[in-house]
Scaffold this motif. Structure first.
Motif, PDB file in Angstrom:
ATOM      1  N   CYS A   1       2.424   6.589  -6.929  1.00  0.00           N
ATOM      2  CA  CYS A   1       1.437   7.594  -7.334  1.00  0.00           C
ATOM      3  C   CYS A   1       1.948   8.996  -7.030  1.00  0.00           C
ATOM      4  N   GLY A   2       2.643   9.146  -5.894  1.00  0.00           N
ATOM      5  CA  GLY A   2       3.206  10.448  -5.534  1.00  0.00           C
ATOM      6  C   GLY A   2       4.238  10.943  -6.529  1.00  0.00           C
TER       7      GLY A   2
ATOM      8  N   ILE B   1     -11.665   6.092  -1.263  1.00  0.00           N
ATOM      9  CA  ILE B   1     -10.421   6.707  -0.796  1.00  0.00           C
ATOM     10  C   ILE B   1     -10.760   7.871   0.121  1.00  0.00           C
TER      11      ILE B   1
ATOM     12  N   LYS C   1       0.830  -1.206   0.000  1.00  0.00           N
ATOM     13  CA  LYS C   1       0.000   0.000   0.000  1.00  0.00           C
ATOM     14  C   LYS C   1       0.858   1.247   0.000  1.00  0.00           C
ATOM     15  N   HIS C   2       1.916   1.237   0.817  1.00  0.00           N
ATOM     16  CA  HIS C   2       2.838   2.381   0.852  1.00  0.00           C
ATOM     17  C   HIS C   2       3.552   2.527  -0.485  1.00  0.00           C
TER      18      HIS C   2
ATOM     19  N   HIS D   1       1.281   4.291  -2.809  1.00  0.00           N
ATOM     20  CA  HIS D   1       1.207   5.713  -2.496  1.00  0.00           C
ATOM     21  C   HIS D   1       2.429   6.455  -3.027  1.00  0.00           C
TER      22      HIS D   1
ATOM     23  N   SER E   1       3.604   6.793   6.657  1.00  0.00           N
ATOM     24  CA  SER E   1       2.605   6.169   5.795  1.00  0.00           C
ATOM     25  C   SER E   1       1.368   7.054   5.726  1.00  0.00           C
TER      26      SER E   1
ATOM     27  N   ILE F   1       1.472  11.975   1.694  1.00  0.00           N
ATOM     28  CA  ILE F   1       2.443  11.810   0.607  1.00  0.00           C
ATOM     29  C   ILE F   1       2.013  12.586  -0.630  1.00  0.00           C
ATOM     30  N   TRP F   2       0.759  12.491  -1.002  1.00  0.00           N
ATOM     31  CA  TRP F   2       0.291  13.108  -2.249  1.00  0.00           C
ATOM     32  C   TRP F   2       0.297  14.628  -2.169  1.00  0.00           C
TER      33      TRP F   2
ATOM     34  N   GLY G   1      -1.687   8.121   2.397  1.00  0.00           N
ATOM     35  CA  GLY G   1      -1.760   8.644   1.038  1.00  0.00           C
ATOM     36  C   GLY G   1      -1.874  10.150   0.973  1.00  0.00           C
ATOM     37  N   THR G   2      -2.735  10.752   1.819  1.00  0.00           N
ATOM     38  CA  THR G   2      -2.938  12.195   1.756  1.00  0.00           C
ATOM     39  C   THR G   2      -1.649  12.949   2.026  1.00  0.00           C
TER      40      THR G   2
END
Length: 432
Positions: free
Chosen positions: A59-60, A116, A52-53, A56, A356, A361-362, A358-359
């Motif tokens: 995608c980042g 998400i 999962k990481h 992320h 960890s 990192i993105w 997503g938000t």
């Protein structure tokens, strides 16, 4: 690989330090996810959290690549158009956002049909920093009038922070302090800035007073948590966050100089937020002071590249965007590390590019993409200038060679005939 690297424009130093931080993040995230893997009678398999990481991070980096190809000037208009949208999203988050432990910690919003969740306050911070940079670059050459600046600059800032404050005081304080830093760098009058800081303190005091007047309201339920954290930090009064701090200090003390080794952390099984808010404690436990200082140095080197990029930018907006997006990233990292060593009370701020989530990192990658876009533009301008200088030098060399040839010919034969001079294109250029 060389072809891929050649397509990456902009400051290579920023690219390198971001890649190093992202690559290093896999080891502590994989190790620290064990408590999450066992949570709720789980199997203990941390591979899913690692994958999962990985998703992320991939995608980042795609976000960085896509954003850095967009001319950064476009974000001037984007910030103004997105601000009302951000207010609507923040309002929806306050009403329908995910609630943590029954309290009004509504920070996350679920995107329908996708499944998400993301933290709108992180996106709001980016838009707000760019909006402030836009205003400062627009009014830098003109005298600033307080009333006009309050309507155009500070009113949108206070409206945005008003939506974030009830559920997230630390993020509100971070955004406000970074905006104060940005307007100071942008040469906003200090007298007016003191008025704004005073208004911010009064507004916070008014919010606290309302929380005491309506103690049963869920809207003010987080105030007690803020008070207990500050009181626990300032005194020896026990608090629920003391458990996390004590485990973090044990982890740091266990790491000593060289650490226990990758994956050998003990406190990761006891720290509730070991893969996010307190991941720095796990890093020090497993990699010692060497690893802890190594991460700190990487952030400081990234800060240095931000300063260089800001200095090289040839537009005021470019300079302020780099400062407004880059400095909060480093400041947030310092806050996360300071909380782990109990220099600050618990805030809930993640470690950018390592924690960890997503938000986190993105949003960090969006900011990095815009910063690299600024450096890409300056790099293109520099290349154009070098190419123009090279062409001018080549033309001058050609002219000098032709003049030298003419001098030698005149000395040997007494000069060109009239027909030769008319037919010689270089003579036509020189005569002009």
């Amino acid at each position: 690989m060389k072809q891929l690297i050649s397509k990456l424009k902009g400051d290579k130093g920023i690219w390198s330090f971001v890649a190093l931080l992202a690559l290093f993040s896999f080891m502590p995230v994989f190790s620290a996810s064990s408590n999450l893997a066992y949570l709720g009678h789980g199997t203990g398999n941390t591979l899913s959290y690692l994958l999962k990481h990985l998703g992320h991070v991939i995608c980042g980096f795609w976000i960085i690549y896509a954003i850095h190809r967009i001319p950064y000037q476009y974000f001037r208009s984007f910030s103004r158009l997105l601000l009302p949208v951000i207010w609507v999203v923040l309002a929806i988050t306050m009403i329908k956002g995910t609630v943590i432990g029954g309290a009004n910690a509504s920070r996350w919003l679920q995107i329908p049909f996708i499944g998400i969740s993301f933290q709108p306050s992180a996106l709001a911070a980016l838009v707000l920093y760019i909006y402030v940079a836009r205003y400062l670059s627009k009014t830098r050459e003109n005298p600033i009038v307080f009333v006009e600046s309050f309507k155009e600059l500070w009113l949108p800032v206070f409206i945005t922070l008003m939506f974030i404050l009830p559920s997230n005081f630390s993020t509100t304080a971070l955004i406000f302090s970074m905006i104060v830093m940005l307007v100071f760098v942008g040469k906003y009058p200090l007298k007016y800035l003191s008025y704004i800081i005073g208004m911010g303190i009064v507004s916070l005091a008014f919010f606290w007073t309302l929380s005491k007047a309506f103690p049963d309201s869920k809207f003010f339920s987080r105030v007690n948590t803020w008070e207990s954290r500050i009181e626990s930090f300032a005194t020896d009064k026990p608090d629920e966050d003391d458990y996390q701090i004590e485990k973090a200090k044990i982890a740091i003390a266990s790491g000593k100089i060289y650490g226990l080794g990758p994956g050998k952390s003990v406190q990761k099984n006891f720290l509730p937020q070991s893969s996010s808010d307190f991941i720095y404690a796990i890093i020090v436990e497993e990699y010692g002071l060497v690893g802890g200082f190594g991460v700190l140095i990487l952030y400081l080197l990234l800060l240095f590249r931000f300063i260089v990029a800001s200095h090289k930018a040839n537009t005021t907006f470019g300079k302020l965007v780099v400062i407004g997006l880059g400095f909060p990233m480093i400041f947030q990292a310092m806050i996360n590390m300071a909380v782990a060593v109990e220099l600050l009370p618990v805030t809930g701020q993640t470690l950018p590019l390592i924690s960890s989530g997503g938000t986190s990192i993105w949003m960090t990658c969006i900011a990095l993409g815009i910063i690299i876009g600024v450096t890409k533009k300056e790099e293109e301008i520099e290349q154009e200038q070098k190419e123009a200088a090279r062409r001018e030098e080549a033309l001058q060399k050609l002219i000098d060679e032709q003049l030298l040839a003419d001098e030698k010919f005149d000395a040997a034969s007494g000069g060109y005939s009239i027909e030769d001079k008319v037919s010689n294109p270089m003579h036509a250029v020189l005569n002009k």
